[in-house]
Design a protein around this motif. Structure first.
Motif, mmCIF file in Angstrom:
data_model
loop_
_atom_site.group_PDB
_atom_site.id
_atom_site.type_symbol
_atom_site.label_atom_id
_atom_site.label_comp_id
_atom_site.label_asym_id
_atom_site.label_seq_id
_atom_site.Cartn_x
_atom_site.Cartn_y
_atom_site.Cartn_z
ATOM 1 N N GLN A 87 0.828 -1.203 0.000
ATOM 2 C CA GLN A 87 0.000 0.000 0.000
ATOM 3 C C GLN A 87 0.860 1.249 0.000
ATOM 4 O OE1 GLN A 87 -2.533 -0.172 3.447
ATOM 5 N NE2 GLN A 87 -3.798 -1.814 2.622
ATOM 6 N N GLU A 88 0.331 2.283 -0.612
ATOM 7 C CA GLU A 88 0.908 3.637 -0.559
ATOM 8 C C GLU A 88 -0.164 4.491 0.099
ATOM 9 O OE1 GLU A 88 3.506 6.656 -0.771
ATOM 10 O OE2 GLU A 88 4.022 4.727 -1.655
ATOM 11 N N GLY A 89 0.080 4.910 1.326
ATOM 12 C CA GLY A 89 -0.975 5.579 2.093
ATOM 13 C C GLY A 89 -2.058 4.554 2.390
ATOM 14 N N SER A 90 -3.286 4.856 2.023
ATOM 15 C CA SER A 90 -4.379 3.896 2.222
ATOM 16 C C SER A 90 -4.803 3.238 0.914
ATOM 17 C CB SER A 90 -5.575 4.607 2.861
ATOM 18 O OG SER A 90 -6.020 5.647 2.019
ATOM 19 N N ASP A 116 4.531 2.140 1.127
ATOM 20 C CA ASP A 116 4.995 2.425 2.485
ATOM 21 C C ASP A 116 4.422 1.464 3.517
ATOM 22 O OD1 ASP A 116 2.388 3.334 2.664
ATOM 23 O OD2 ASP A 116 2.913 5.405 3.072
#
Length: 124
Positions: A87-90, A116
């Motif tokens: 995931q990148e952020g949500s 991240d």
């Protein structure tokens, strides 16, 4: 009398805590530095913690791949399906399904360019 009161009170507190009903397992997360230089959170959901044993989580030296070695909890004849989501952020960037077991299963996944968080969860 006051000297014996403290140990007795401590014993009562410990016994009370042991008698409380247990809540389900909680998610566990770890922050690690990836070889690419970023900070990555690895989240193991309570379902994954309950159903699989993780023996190893690792990035390659270049950070291009993420590998894991896992086995199902309980019977060695079981096969447990899990998902590994980057995931990148949500936002989900990439998701892979892995069948773990019987015995130890080693799996290597290619990492997306940007992420991240890695979420490891049960599937189904």
């Amino acid at each position: 009398m006051k000297k014996t009161l403290a140990p007795v009170a401590l014993l009562v507190i410990v016994l009370a805590l042991l008698g409380l009903p247990r809540a389900g397992s909680a998610d566990r997360s770890f922050k690690i530095h990836s070889p690419r230089g970023g900070l990555v959170t690895i989240l193991l959901t309570s379902c994954a913690l309950k159903n699989i044993r993780i023996h190893n989580l690792d990035f390659s030296e270049s950070g291009d791949t993420f590998s894991m070695v896992a086995a199902p909890n309980g019977s060695s004849n079981l096969i447990q399906s899990i998902s590994v989501e980057f995931q990148e952020g949500s936002t989900s960037v990439q998701s892979e399904l892995i069948d773990v077991g019987p015995g130890k299963t080693a799996q290597e996944l290619y990492c997306p360019e940007s992420f991240d968080k890695i979420v490891i969860d049960c599937f189904g």
